[in-house]
Write a protein that holds these residues in place. Sequence first.
Motif, PDB file in Angstrom:
ATOM      1  N   LEU A  24      10.423  -6.748  -5.574  1.00  0.00           N
ATOM      2  CA  LEU A  24       9.077  -6.281  -5.889  1.00  0.00           C
ATOM      3  C   LEU A  24       8.989  -5.974  -7.376  1.00  0.00           C
ATOM      4  CD1 LEU A  24       9.173  -3.799  -2.961  1.00  0.00           C
ATOM      5  CD2 LEU A  24       7.631  -5.741  -3.039  1.00  0.00           C
ATOM      6  N   LEU A  25       7.860  -6.342  -7.990  1.00  0.00           N
ATOM      7  CA  LEU A  25       7.652  -6.080  -9.412  1.00  0.00           C
ATOM      8  C   LEU A  25       6.358  -5.317  -9.625  1.00  0.00           C
ATOM      9  CD1 LEU A  25       8.571  -9.628 -10.736  1.00  0.00           C
ATOM     10  CD2 LEU A  25      10.020  -7.611 -10.742  1.00  0.00           C
ATOM     11  N   SER A  26       6.377  -4.415 -10.610  1.00  0.00           N
ATOM     12  CA  SER A  26       5.207  -3.636 -10.986  1.00  0.00           C
ATOM     13  C   SER A  26       5.106  -3.650 -12.501  1.00  0.00           C
ATOM     14  CB  SER A  26       5.359  -2.201 -10.483  1.00  0.00           C
ATOM     15  OG  SER A  26       4.423  -1.354 -11.093  1.00  0.00           O
ATOM     16  N   TYR A  27       3.896  -3.694 -13.017  1.00  0.00           N
ATOM     17  CA  TYR A  27       3.721  -3.650 -14.471  1.00  0.00           C
ATOM     18  C   TYR A  27       4.140  -2.311 -15.053  1.00  0.00           C
ATOM     19  CZ  TYR A  27       0.896  -7.910 -14.299  1.00  0.00           C
ATOM     20  OH  TYR A  27       0.450  -9.186 -14.114  1.00  0.00           O
ATOM     21  N   THR A  28       3.943  -1.250 -14.294  1.00  0.00           N
ATOM     22  CA  THR A  28       4.174   0.078 -14.843  1.00  0.00           C
ATOM     23  C   THR A  28       5.603   0.585 -14.711  1.00  0.00           C
ATOM     24  OG1 THR A  28       3.449   1.053 -12.755  1.00  0.00           O
ATOM     25  CG2 THR A  28       1.782   0.811 -14.481  1.00  0.00           C
ATOM     26  N   VAL A  29       6.289   0.231 -13.640  1.00  0.00           N
ATOM     27  CA  VAL A  29       7.595   0.827 -13.414  1.00  0.00           C
ATOM     28  C   VAL A  29       8.754  -0.162 -13.462  1.00  0.00           C
ATOM     29  CG1 VAL A  29       8.926   2.288 -11.857  1.00  0.00           C
ATOM     30  CG2 VAL A  29       6.480   2.620 -12.064  1.00  0.00           C
ATOM     31  N   GLY A  30       8.565  -1.385 -13.070  1.00  0.00           N
ATOM     32  CA  GLY A  30       9.654  -2.346 -13.142  1.00  0.00           C
ATOM     33  C   GLY A  30       9.929  -3.090 -11.859  1.00  0.00           C
ATOM     34  N   ALA A  58       0.834  -1.206   0.000  1.00  0.00           N
ATOM     35  CA  ALA A  58       0.000   0.000   0.000  1.00  0.00           C
ATOM     36  C   ALA A  58       0.869   1.257   0.000  1.00  0.00           C
ATOM     37  CB  ALA A  58      -0.938  -0.010   1.193  1.00  0.00           C
ATOM     38  N   THR A  59       1.950   1.247   0.764  1.00  0.00           N
ATOM     39  CA  THR A  59       2.860   2.390   0.809  1.00  0.00           C
ATOM     40  C   THR A  59       3.562   2.584  -0.533  1.00  0.00           C
ATOM     41  OG1 THR A  59       3.242   2.070   3.167  1.00  0.00           O
ATOM     42  CG2 THR A  59       4.892   3.350   1.965  1.00  0.00           C
ATOM     43  N   LEU A  60       4.039   1.494  -1.110  1.00  0.00           N
ATOM     44  CA  LEU A  60       4.784   1.596  -2.362  1.00  0.00           C
ATOM     45  C   LEU A  60       3.883   1.820  -3.566  1.00  0.00           C
ATOM     46  CD1 LEU A  60       7.499  -1.103  -1.745  1.00  0.00           C
ATOM     47  CD2 LEU A  60       7.719   1.383  -1.626  1.00  0.00           C
ATOM     48  N   ASP A  61       2.622   1.370  -3.502  1.00  0.00           N
ATOM     49  CA  ASP A  61       1.692   1.618  -4.604  1.00  0.00           C
ATOM     50  C   ASP A  61       1.586   3.114  -4.882  1.00  0.00           C
ATOM     51  OD1 ASP A  61       1.178  -1.061  -4.980  1.00  0.00           O
ATOM     52  OD2 ASP A  61      -0.876  -1.012  -4.220  1.00  0.00           O
ATOM     53  N   GLU A  62       1.625   3.939  -3.842  1.00  0.00           N
ATOM     54  CA  GLU A  62       1.542   5.392  -3.997  1.00  0.00           C
ATOM     55  C   GLU A  62       2.786   5.956  -4.666  1.00  0.00           C
ATOM     56  OE1 GLU A  62       0.861   7.075  -0.144  1.00  0.00           O
ATOM     57  OE2 GLU A  62      -0.867   5.786   0.232  1.00  0.00           O
ATOM     58  N   THR A  63       3.936   5.386  -4.341  1.00  0.00           N
ATOM     59  CA  THR A  63       5.213   5.895  -4.836  1.00  0.00           C
ATOM     60  C   THR A  63       5.603   5.301  -6.183  1.00  0.00           C
ATOM     61  OG1 THR A  63       5.940   6.056  -2.548  1.00  0.00           O
ATOM     62  CG2 THR A  63       7.644   6.186  -4.224  1.00  0.00           C
ATOM     63  N   TRP A  64       5.478   3.994  -6.321  1.00  0.00           N
ATOM     64  CA  TRP A  64       5.999   3.280  -7.486  1.00  0.00           C
ATOM     65  C   TRP A  64       4.929   2.769  -8.432  1.00  0.00           C
ATOM     66  CZ3 TRP A  64       9.823  -0.240  -4.363  1.00  0.00           C
ATOM     67  CH2 TRP A  64      10.947   0.500  -4.031  1.00  0.00           C
ATOM     68  N   GLY A  65       3.680   2.880  -8.098  1.00  0.00           N
ATOM     69  CA  GLY A  65       2.632   2.268  -8.905  1.00  0.00           C
ATOM     70  C   GLY A  65       2.298   0.910  -8.319  1.00  0.00           C
ATOM     71  N   ARG A  66       1.232   0.313  -8.786  1.00  0.00           N
ATOM     72  CA  ARG A  66       0.738  -0.935  -8.203  1.00  0.00           C
ATOM     73  C   ARG A  66       1.780  -2.047  -8.233  1.00  0.00           C
ATOM     74  NH1 ARG A  66      -5.074  -3.209  -9.548  1.00  0.00           N
ATOM     75  NH2 ARG A  66      -5.519  -1.543  -8.086  1.00  0.00           N
ATOM     76  N   ILE A  67       2.106  -2.550  -7.054  1.00  0.00           N
ATOM     77  CA  ILE A  67       3.002  -3.695  -6.926  1.00  0.00           C
ATOM     78  C   ILE A  67       2.166  -4.940  -7.226  1.00  0.00           C
ATOM     79  CG2 ILE A  67       4.526  -4.989  -5.371  1.00  0.00           C
ATOM     80  CD1 ILE A  67       5.467  -2.103  -6.004  1.00  0.00           C
ATOM     81  N   THR A  68       2.644  -5.779  -8.134  1.00  0.00           N
ATOM     82  CA  THR A  68       1.879  -6.961  -8.541  1.00  0.00           C
ATOM     83  C   THR A  68       2.496  -8.276  -8.087  1.00  0.00           C
ATOM     84  OG1 THR A  68       3.022  -6.952 -10.666  1.00  0.00           O
ATOM     85  CG2 THR A  68       0.887  -5.822 -10.558  1.00  0.00           C
ATOM     86  N   ARG A  69       3.805  -8.300  -7.904  1.00  0.00           N
ATOM     87  CA  ARG A  69       4.493  -9.530  -7.522  1.00  0.00           C
ATOM     88  C   ARG A  69       5.604  -9.243  -6.527  1.00  0.00           C
ATOM     89  NH1 ARG A  69       2.984 -13.782 -10.388  1.00  0.00           N
ATOM     90  NH2 ARG A  69       1.950 -13.420 -12.346  1.00  0.00           N
TER      91      ARG A  69
END
Length: 119
Positions: A100-106, A52-63
């Motif tokens: 941590l992985l995100s679709y939008t940022v990496g 939840a904290t990183l979703d705000e900073t980095w975009g949705r964390i998916t994995r």
Amino acid sequence: MTTTLDRVAQPAVALRPARLSLTPKTALAGRLDGAWWPYSRDLEAELPALAATLDETWGRITRVSVNPSRWPVIPRKVAVAGHLLHVGWFTEQDPDKLILLSYTVGRWDLLVIPPETEP
């Protein structure tokens, strides 16, 4: 070492703020992106606040991926603010690192401070 994959949904737990320190954007690429100090070794309870904290900073964390030597139970999925966070594990991964992985940022790599560490 025994690793348990928890396939039963756990009841919702009140979120404590994530203890997290991120490296400045000026840091060299390829280094750690920060450090995370969980309150326990319960990924089901700890990952929602972190994501939840990183979703705000980095975009949705998916994995998320971890080394099973540091986590007694590794859930396959964790509910986080309206979406599911997929959790994987690799014995080859550094045991003191969380990926941590995100679709939008990496990808981001966090050093995990053991929960039993004194302040």
